[in-house]
Motif scaffolding. Structure first.
Motif, PDB file in Angstrom:
ATOM      1  N   GLU A 134       0.850  -1.190   0.000  1.00  0.00           N
ATOM      2  CA  GLU A 134       0.000   0.000   0.000  1.00  0.00           C
ATOM      3  C   GLU A 134       0.884   1.238   0.000  1.00  0.00           C
ATOM      4  O   GLU A 134       1.918   1.281   0.653  1.00  0.00           O
ATOM      5  N   GLY A 136       0.417   5.762  -1.357  1.00  0.00           N
ATOM      6  CA  GLY A 136      -0.607   6.799  -1.467  1.00  0.00           C
ATOM      7  C   GLY A 136      -0.017   8.143  -1.818  1.00  0.00           C
ATOM      8  O   GLY A 136       1.155   8.248  -2.208  1.00  0.00           O
ATOM      9  N   GLU A 155      -4.478  10.202   0.553  1.00  0.00           N
ATOM     10  CA  GLU A 155      -5.314   9.148  -0.015  1.00  0.00           C
ATOM     11  C   GLU A 155      -4.461   7.920  -0.260  1.00  0.00           C
ATOM     12  O   GLU A 155      -3.398   8.002  -0.873  1.00  0.00           O
ATOM     13  N   LYS A 156      -4.939   6.769   0.217  1.00  0.00           N
ATOM     14  CA  LYS A 156      -4.206   5.515   0.069  1.00  0.00           C
ATOM     15  C   LYS A 156      -4.542   4.841  -1.251  1.00  0.00           C
ATOM     16  O   LYS A 156      -5.594   5.071  -1.831  1.00  0.00           O
ATOM     17  N   MET A 157      -3.630   3.979  -1.701  1.00  0.00           N
ATOM     18  CA  MET A 157      -3.862   3.167  -2.889  1.00  0.00           C
ATOM     19  C   MET A 157      -3.101   1.858  -2.744  1.00  0.00           C
ATOM     20  O   MET A 157      -1.995   1.826  -2.200  1.00  0.00           O
ATOM     21  N   VAL A 168       2.388   2.137 -11.122  1.00  0.00           N
ATOM     22  CA  VAL A 168       1.939   2.858  -9.930  1.00  0.00           C
ATOM     23  C   VAL A 168       1.965   4.362 -10.190  1.00  0.00           C
ATOM     24  O   VAL A 168       1.047   5.094  -9.816  1.00  0.00           O
ATOM     25  N   ARG A 171      -1.099   5.503 -12.179  1.00  0.00           N
ATOM     26  CA  ARG A 171      -2.316   5.561 -11.367  1.00  0.00           C
ATOM     27  C   ARG A 171      -2.240   6.683 -10.349  1.00  0.00           C
ATOM     28  O   ARG A 171      -3.216   7.396 -10.106  1.00  0.00           O
ATOM     29  N   MET A 172      -1.070   6.831  -9.758  1.00  0.00           N
ATOM     30  CA  MET A 172      -0.904   7.799  -8.685  1.00  0.00           C
ATOM     31  C   MET A 172      -1.052   9.247  -9.160  1.00  0.00           C
ATOM     32  O   MET A 172      -1.574  10.101  -8.435  1.00  0.00           O
ATOM     33  N   ILE A 175      -4.694  10.043  -9.090  1.00  0.00           N
ATOM     34  CA  ILE A 175      -5.180  10.122  -7.707  1.00  0.00           C
ATOM     35  C   ILE A 175      -4.672  11.393  -7.050  1.00  0.00           C
ATOM     36  O   ILE A 175      -5.414  12.103  -6.350  1.00  0.00           O
TER      37      ILE A 175
END
Length: 310
Positions: A134, A136, A155-157, A168, A171-172, A175
């Motif tokens: 995990e 974020g 915010e976690k991911m 990652v 996606r990050m 986010i």
């Protein structure tokens, strides 16, 4: 105050920062200026190349500044004329206090980790190298020491077992962009409760220093899980590497195979058709995607079709 009334100066350079700048624009924020790195020579012809943020800013018709030095008096004057209420920093250089302390609402940063862990230049890489499941994004206020300011939002991911740093990252950045907009809106409304990092013990934290060549060199005597995580954490750039018959072999994607064996660490096994794997302390690292020195990046089967083992 309505967040769209805030005069915002944005500072950033790479593609990761473009997502945040674009999110501000699409949310109707008043971005009065963009600060990015000067153009740099790149490629075979060493032609000057604009940063990703510069290209986007020009497309949007935004005011653009590219200072060589952030303490240059001319740049400071130009920055002051923008009359920013708030500055936003995403993947940019360290700022001198005269810059980050200029706006009445201060300067906030978007950082690719769950601070206070993974402060530093390569938070995505190190989280994956260390096998985190995990990570974020954090928005926080800038202060003197790097990545230590008060936390605004997080915010976690999740991180997939075989996910690479590049995946990652992609996606990050989305986010983080959405989190930035929410942070700006909450700051304008005065509804954020800030959390200091000062009470935390630095010795207990995980860090994210700059990646060097030695970081990328594979130690085959380590457990296969650690080698697999190094490959993922350095893909697609700069790439973890070992040696194959005297040439550098970069590995971009792999599969870990836990198995007891008596093979020498770093030795390989292959059928010369479909698989190539290297011995680690407690198993084998199967190579999925690789690049041999002087060759292009390719899948293992394509590589094996054209490579002749001694």
């Amino acid at each position: 105050m309505n967040y769209q009334e805030l005069r915002i100066v944005f500072m950033g350079t790479p593609d990761f920062a473009v997502a945040s700048l674009n999110a501000l624009i699409e949310a109707g924020c008043n971005v009065v200026g963009v600060i990015t790195a000067p153009d740099k020579p790149a490629g075979r012809g060493m032609q000057l190349q604009a940063s990703a943020v510069k290209k986007y800013a020009l497309e949007q018709g935004l005011t653009l500044l590219q200072p060589e030095k952030l303490k240059n008096p001319t740049f400071i004057e130009e920055l002051q004329t923008l009359r920013a209420d708030l500055q936003v920093v995403v993947a940019f250089r360290m700022l001198p206090e005269i810059v980050w302390n200029m706006p009445p609402m201060g300067t906030l940063n978007v950082h690719g980790s769950l601070l206070p862990n993974y402060r530093g230049a390569a938070p995505i890489n190190w989280a994956i190298i260390n096998g985190e499941r995990e990570t974020g994004v954090t928005t926080f206020r800038l202060k003197h020491e790097i990545d230590t300011g008060d936390i605004l939002m997080q915010e976690k991911m999740p991180v997939g077992e075989n996910e690479t740093a590049g995946e990652v990252h992609d996606r990050m950045k989305e986010i983080g962009a959405a989190l930035l907009v929410r942070t700006v809106q909450a700051l304008a409304e005065g509804s954020i409760s800030e959390t200091p990092q000062a009470h935390l013990d630095p010795a207990s934290l995980k860090h994210a220093p700059k990646i060097f060549t030695d970081t990328c060199r594979i130690n085959w005597e380590q457990p296969v899980a650690d080698v697999h995580n190094l490959v993922r954490g350095l893909s697609p750039f700069p790439g973890a590497f070992g040696m194959l018959h005297g040439k550098t072999l970069k590995i971009y994607r792999s599969i870990k195979e836990n198995a007891t064996h008596s093979a020498e660490a770093g030795s390989y096994r292959t059928d010369s058709k479909s698989f190539l794997k290297f011995a680690c302390a407690d198993g084998w690292l199967q190579v999925v995607e690789l690049q041999l020195e002087g060759k292009k990046r390719m899948g293992v089967e394509e590589f094996l079709r054209g490579y002749r083992f001694p």
